[in-house]
Design a protein around this motif. Structure first.
Motif, PDB file in Angstrom:
ATOM      1  N   ARG A  69      58.469  31.212  11.812  1.00 47.57           N
ATOM      2  CA  ARG A  69      58.781  30.999  12.767  1.00 47.57           C
ATOM      3  C   ARG A  69      59.032  31.180  14.200  1.00 47.57           C
ATOM      4  O   ARG A  69      58.801  30.298  15.557  1.00 47.57           O
ATOM      5  N   ALA A  70      60.530  32.567  14.412  1.00 46.61           N
ATOM      6  CA  ALA A  70      60.558  32.700  15.289  1.00 46.61           C
ATOM      7  C   ALA A  70      59.650  33.609  16.271  1.00 46.61           C
ATOM      8  O   ALA A  70      59.768  33.259  17.506  1.00 46.61           O
ATOM      9  N   GLU A  71      59.161  34.235  15.469  1.00 43.19           N
ATOM     10  CA  GLU A  71      58.252  35.474  16.167  1.00 43.19           C
ATOM     11  C   GLU A  71      56.855  34.751  16.426  1.00 43.19           C
ATOM     12  O   GLU A  71      56.178  35.070  17.198  1.00 43.19           O
ATOM     13  N   ALA A  72      56.165  33.404  15.911  1.00 42.12           N
ATOM     14  CA  ALA A  72      55.199  33.384  16.341  1.00 42.12           C
ATOM     15  C   ALA A  72      55.625  31.066  16.214  1.00 42.12           C
ATOM     16  O   ALA A  72      54.455  30.500  15.540  1.00 42.12           O
ATOM     17  N   PRO A  73      56.288  31.435  17.165  1.00 39.34           N
ATOM     18  CA  PRO A  73      56.179  30.048  17.453  1.00 39.34           C
ATOM     19  C   PRO A  73      55.030  28.955  17.073  1.00 39.34           C
ATOM     20  O   PRO A  73      54.681  27.457  17.069  1.00 39.34           O
ATOM     21  N   LYS A  74      53.688  29.149  17.450  1.00 39.56           N
ATOM     22  CA  LYS A  74      52.579  28.621  17.637  1.00 39.56           C
ATOM     23  C   LYS A  74      51.765  29.759  16.517  1.00 39.56           C
ATOM     24  O   LYS A  74      50.458  28.237  16.763  1.00 39.56           O
ATOM     25  N   ASP A  75      52.780  29.726  16.049  1.00 35.65           N
ATOM     26  CA  ASP A  75      51.090  29.629  14.728  1.00 35.65           C
ATOM     27  C   ASP A  75      50.458  28.724  13.541  1.00 35.65           C
ATOM     28  O   ASP A  75      52.096  27.880  13.019  1.00 35.65           O
TER      29      ASP A  75
END
Length: 372
Positions: free
Chosen positions: A128-134
């Motif tokens: 969630r931190a590294e890919a918040p738009k995933d």
């Protein structure tokens, strides 16, 4: 429901303590393991109880491989790639979201973290931190919060409500990231049940799912819980919901099995007489589910769910041959209702499997006569 399973466990205690069964035409009896008439599930190629997989209802090797990589390396990217390559509207994506969320939740339960130790499920936080738009990661996170609420708090408590409100916000964020994806709304069905949405608000949520995936079996099963007597509906409302879903089911859809799940959700607390399991309402629901199974695609991800439920009803109804026909398709995996309601799903499943084998052989069946 817990009382129901306790009663069933008491009734079947003799089979648990003496699981080796003999066959005698028309009757089932208990004998010692070395008796020549002892029935052994292993003779049918069934796996040992300790080898039963409680994580999923049926095989999904890609998911198992990815779960192994993620949990071994604590790197989320394999999970991200698998979800990105899974059809958005399909049943399989929903099952995989549940599996990833469940894996993270169980990791956290086993390793809550402390001084000098990172908590379990850290890979989901990093995701969630590294890919918040995933969108995939957002959906898994929302489902993780839902599972945490049910796993760690009691409905009606402040802790439960706080986690569920957080899950509701996470569902909204996931929905914004993937407007056509039904999964954030399917996750919210559990939030609606936990927070006690009004029927009007629940129906508005349900319409959003129908707009995106009208024949989604997993969504219907999640919605059925809300309409049950033990939550925010009644027996009649739950039956009406299930029967309406079955009536509008497309050809080959497992939605025709929905009435069987409604019957299961409203089983009486005491069902010690066999006549209940041959009653009209049960028989009609079982026949509908059997028809759905026979008509469904062999690769339908929800097929195993229906087969597992059928095993319970067919064994209790002493329809041994039909129960065995379901078991040959699902044996090895027990991560589905009704077994997951038990503290030991594998043991619960093994008892019913042993009863099916005993009844089958008591009426002249054998490994050679069982079609695969």
């Amino acid at each position: 429901m817990e009382i129901l399973w306790v009663l069933i466990a008491l009734v079947l205690l003799g089979f648990v303590l003496l699981p080796f069964l003999r066959r005698r035409r028309g009757a089932i009896g208990l004998v010692s393991p070395d008796h020549p008439d002892a029935a052994d599930p292993a003779n049918y190629g069934f796996v040992r109880e300790e080898e039963l997989d409680i994580r999923m209802p049926g095989p999904d090797q890609d998911l198992l491989d990815v779960l192994d990589v993620v949990q071994r390396t604590q790197d989320y990217r394999a999970a991200q790639q698998l979800l990105a390559g899974t059809e958005t509207e399909g049943e399989q994506r929903w099952q995989r979201v549940q599996a990833f969320a469940g894996a993270a939740s169980l990791e956290l339960q086993r390793r809550p973290g402390g001084v000098g130790e990172s908590p379990g499920g850290q890979w989901l936080r990093v995701w969630r931190a590294e890919a918040p738009k995933d969108a995939g990661g957002a959906a898994v996170h929302a489902e993780f919060l839902v599972q945490q609420a049910w796993r760690t708090a009691s409905p009606g408590t402040d802790d439960f409500r706080i986690i569920m409100e957080e899950a509701k916000a996470a569902c909204g964020e996931a929905a914004l990231l993937s407007p056509g994806d039904p999964i954030p709304y399917i996750v919210e069905l559990s939030v609606a049940r936990g927070l006690g949405y009004s029927q009007k608000d629940f129906e508005q949520l349900w319409l959003k799912i129908l707009d995106r995936a009208p024949a989604h079996m997993g969504a219907h099963l999640a919605a059925l819980h809300y309409w049950c007597e033990k939550w925010h509906g009644s027996r009649d409302l739950a039956y009406s919901f299930a029967e309406a879903a079955a009536a509008r089911a497309p050809k080959g859809s497992l939605l025709a099995a929905m009435p069987l799940f409604a019957v299961f959700e409203h089983l009486p607390e005491v069902t010690l007489v066999s006549s209940f399991w041959q009653s009209e309402v049960v028989t009609k629901a079982v026949h509908g589910a059997l028809h759905a199974v026979h008509s469904a695609r062999p690769d339908d991800p929800m097929l195993a769910h229906v087969r597992h439920m059928l095993v319970l009803f067919l064994v209790r109804g002493e329809r041994w041959s039909e129960a065995m026909s379901q078991l040959v398709h699902i044996d090895g995996h027990v991560g589905a209702l009704p077994w997951t309601l038990s503290a030991d799903p594998a043991a619960e499943f093994a008892v019913y499997r042993a009863l099916a084998v005993a009844g089958y052989e008591a009426n002249g069946g054998s490994p050679a006569s069982l079609p695969h």
